[in-house]
Motif scaffolding. Structure first.
Motif, mmCIF file in Angstrom:
data_model
loop_
_atom_site.group_PDB
_atom_site.id
_atom_site.type_symbol
_atom_site.label_atom_id
_atom_site.label_comp_id
_atom_site.label_asym_id
_atom_site.label_seq_id
_atom_site.Cartn_x
_atom_site.Cartn_y
_atom_site.Cartn_z
ATOM 1 N N GLY A 123 0.777 -1.228 0.000
ATOM 2 C CA GLY A 123 0.000 0.000 0.000
ATOM 3 C C GLY A 123 0.808 1.276 0.000
ATOM 4 O O GLY A 123 0.256 2.362 0.196
ATOM 5 N N VAL A 124 2.117 1.170 -0.221
ATOM 6 C CA VAL A 124 2.965 2.361 -0.275
ATOM 7 C C VAL A 124 2.662 3.158 -1.541
ATOM 8 O O VAL A 124 2.558 2.577 -2.634
ATOM 9 N N ALA A 125 2.498 4.485 -1.406
ATOM 10 C CA ALA A 125 2.265 5.358 -2.573
ATOM 11 C C ALA A 125 3.612 5.652 -3.225
ATOM 12 O O ALA A 125 4.293 6.624 -2.878
ATOM 13 N N LEU A 126 3.991 4.804 -4.165
ATOM 14 C CA LEU A 126 5.331 4.906 -4.756
ATOM 15 C C LEU A 126 5.534 6.168 -5.576
ATOM 16 O O LEU A 126 6.681 6.586 -5.780
ATOM 17 N N ASN A 127 4.458 6.774 -6.074
ATOM 18 C CA ASN A 127 4.623 8.013 -6.834
ATOM 19 C C ASN A 127 5.266 9.105 -5.990
ATOM 20 O O ASN A 127 5.902 10.023 -6.505
ATOM 21 N N ARG A 128 5.137 9.021 -4.656
ATOM 22 C CA ARG A 128 5.797 9.963 -3.747
ATOM 23 C C ARG A 128 7.008 9.333 -3.070
ATOM 24 O O ARG A 128 8.072 9.942 -2.989
ATOM 25 N N ALA A 129 6.831 8.119 -2.600
ATOM 26 C CA ALA A 129 7.877 7.493 -1.785
ATOM 27 C C ALA A 129 9.161 7.229 -2.558
ATOM 28 O O ALA A 129 10.262 7.275 -1.987
#
Length: 420
Positions: free
Chosen positions: A369-375
């Motif tokens: 569930g990590v928001a990779l577009n930011r992380a």
């Protein structure tokens, strides 16, 4: 009973209550007993949402919109030319029980304008709750507004019948309150807060020794601040909120954007209204302070007195502190993982548990569930398909905003397609 008159009162006093947003019931566990009516266990009130997605509601009204005060920011101030009404105590009791039996509501949120005196008003609010509990055997949720200036004796009694109590601090600073509500005293707001806090602590201590000790305000107390009526910065607001969390054990502090209700030179222009996005950023900051280990000074200070409307406060902090990044997902401790944009506390726990068994890569993080577009701009993991580290804060911010806009457009296009 004059049903038309009751309906008219309900329209007036329910509309006047809409400006109060501090009506969450989270934390109460009052259970049904003696075959009574209602049960507040595990539910939220006033169009709140439970963990499983259920929406629940309450009867949210004022006892009266008559008021002896003339606060510039308040629609029910005595100088305002509005239609006035007042419920009788038994009318509120009957409405609550009848609405509950028809499954319209699951509890009561009762506030009031201050008429005659703070004690007189508080006594009537308590009488409503007492009648519901003792005469109607109602075990549903009750939230009473604490009236500024009410006596300690009345505040003590209120906590015996209500699940939650709340007194709205209204304006975040003492100077702002003096400007817009010169008839009110700051200490009148603090006195009932302190009484409720002390009684909650005392009852919890006694409960450990005597199990039969009754509940006292089991859902705690909350408060609300009006944002944008005076010139306070976001830093001023959050320092004030932190003070109430720390010194009065608040369950929640609510932030309500100022809605123009009067053409008064002390207030912002009648056509101006605080954007909801500012409210949202304040709530996000509140969450970071309470659950993510941030301090106010990290997020808001003299150099950055107001929140960035374009990006959330955690991302804003990360962009100002790129020297802390990139963070190795497979090595960082819990506190540092929680500071990475795009990673919430649920994902933090999943990462800590998952890396016990193997090194985590992009695919693992995406599934967690990590928001990779930011992380992705702030982390390292067991993958090498994103290794650009030559970007400055402005370029990272621009790329994230561009991705977010594109994602929104795609979702909007998909929704339109469903209806075409």
């Amino acid at each position: 009973m004059n049903f038309e008159r009751i309906k008219e009162k309900l329209n007036i006093l329910a509309d006047a209550a809409k400006y109060d947003v501090s009506c969450s019931s989270s934390g109460s566990n009052r259970t049904n007993k003696n075959k009574g009516i209602g049960d507040s266990t595990g539910i939220g009130i006033c169009h709140s949402y439970t963990e499983d997605g259920r929406c629940v509601s309450l009867l949210k009204i004022l006892l009266t919109n008559h008021c002896i005060f003339d606060c510039a920011y308040c629609v029910t101030r005595k100088s305002n030319d509005v239609k006035r009404a007042a419920f009788k105590i038994q009318e509120v009791v009957d409405l609550t029980i009848n609405f509950y039996r028809r499954n319209y509501i699951e509890g009561l949120f009762l506030s009031s304008g201050i008429f005659k005196s703070p004690d007189y008003t508080m006594e009537r609010l308590i009488t409503v709750a007492k009648k519901l509990r003792e005469d109607e055997n109602f075990n549903g949720y009750i939230h009473l507004k604490s009236i500024p200036g009410a006596s300690d004796e009345l505040m003590y009694e209120a906590g015996l019948y209500a699940d939650r109590l709340s007194v709205n601090i209204e304006i975040p600073t003492i100077s702002g309150l003096k400007l817009l509500a010169p008839d009110k005293k700051h200490e009148d707001f603090l006195k009932p807060m302190l009484k409720v806090k002390n009684e909650i602590v005392r009852y919890k201590s006694e409960k450990k020794i005597i199990r039969s000790t009754p509940k006292y305000a089991p859902a705690g107390q909350s408060t609300q601040m009006i944002v944008g009526a005076t010139g306070e910065s976001d830093k001023d607001i959050m320092y004030s909120a932190t003070h109430f969390y720390k010194n009065y054990n608040m369950k929640r502090v609510y932030y309500s954007g100022y809605i123009p209700v009067a053409d008064d030179k002390r207030l912002p222009d009648i056509g101006s209204q605080v954007p909801m996005l500012r409210e949202n950023r304040l709530y996000q900051t509140d969450w970071l302070l309470r659950f993510y280990g941030f301090s106010v000074n990290e997020l808001l200070n003299d150099a950055y007195p107001n929140l960035d409307i374009e990006v959330d406060p955690k991302l804003s902090w990360a962009l100002r502190n790129l020297n802390h990044f990139p963070v190795d997902i497979n090595k960082a401790d819990k506190s540092m993982l929680a500071r990475i944009p795009g990673i919430g506390m649920k994902s933090v726990h999943k990462i800590i548990n998952g890396r016990k068994f193997r090194k985590l890569n992009w695919e693992h993080l995406k599934k967690m569930g990590v928001a990779l577009n930011r992380a992705k701009f702030f982390i390292l993991c067991d993958s090498s398909n994103w290794e650009r580290r030559d970007l400055d804060a402005e370029r990272i911010k621009g790329m994230i905003l561009q991705t977010s806009v594109g994602k929104f457009r795609n979702q909007y296009s998909t929704q339109l397609a469903l209806f075409n």
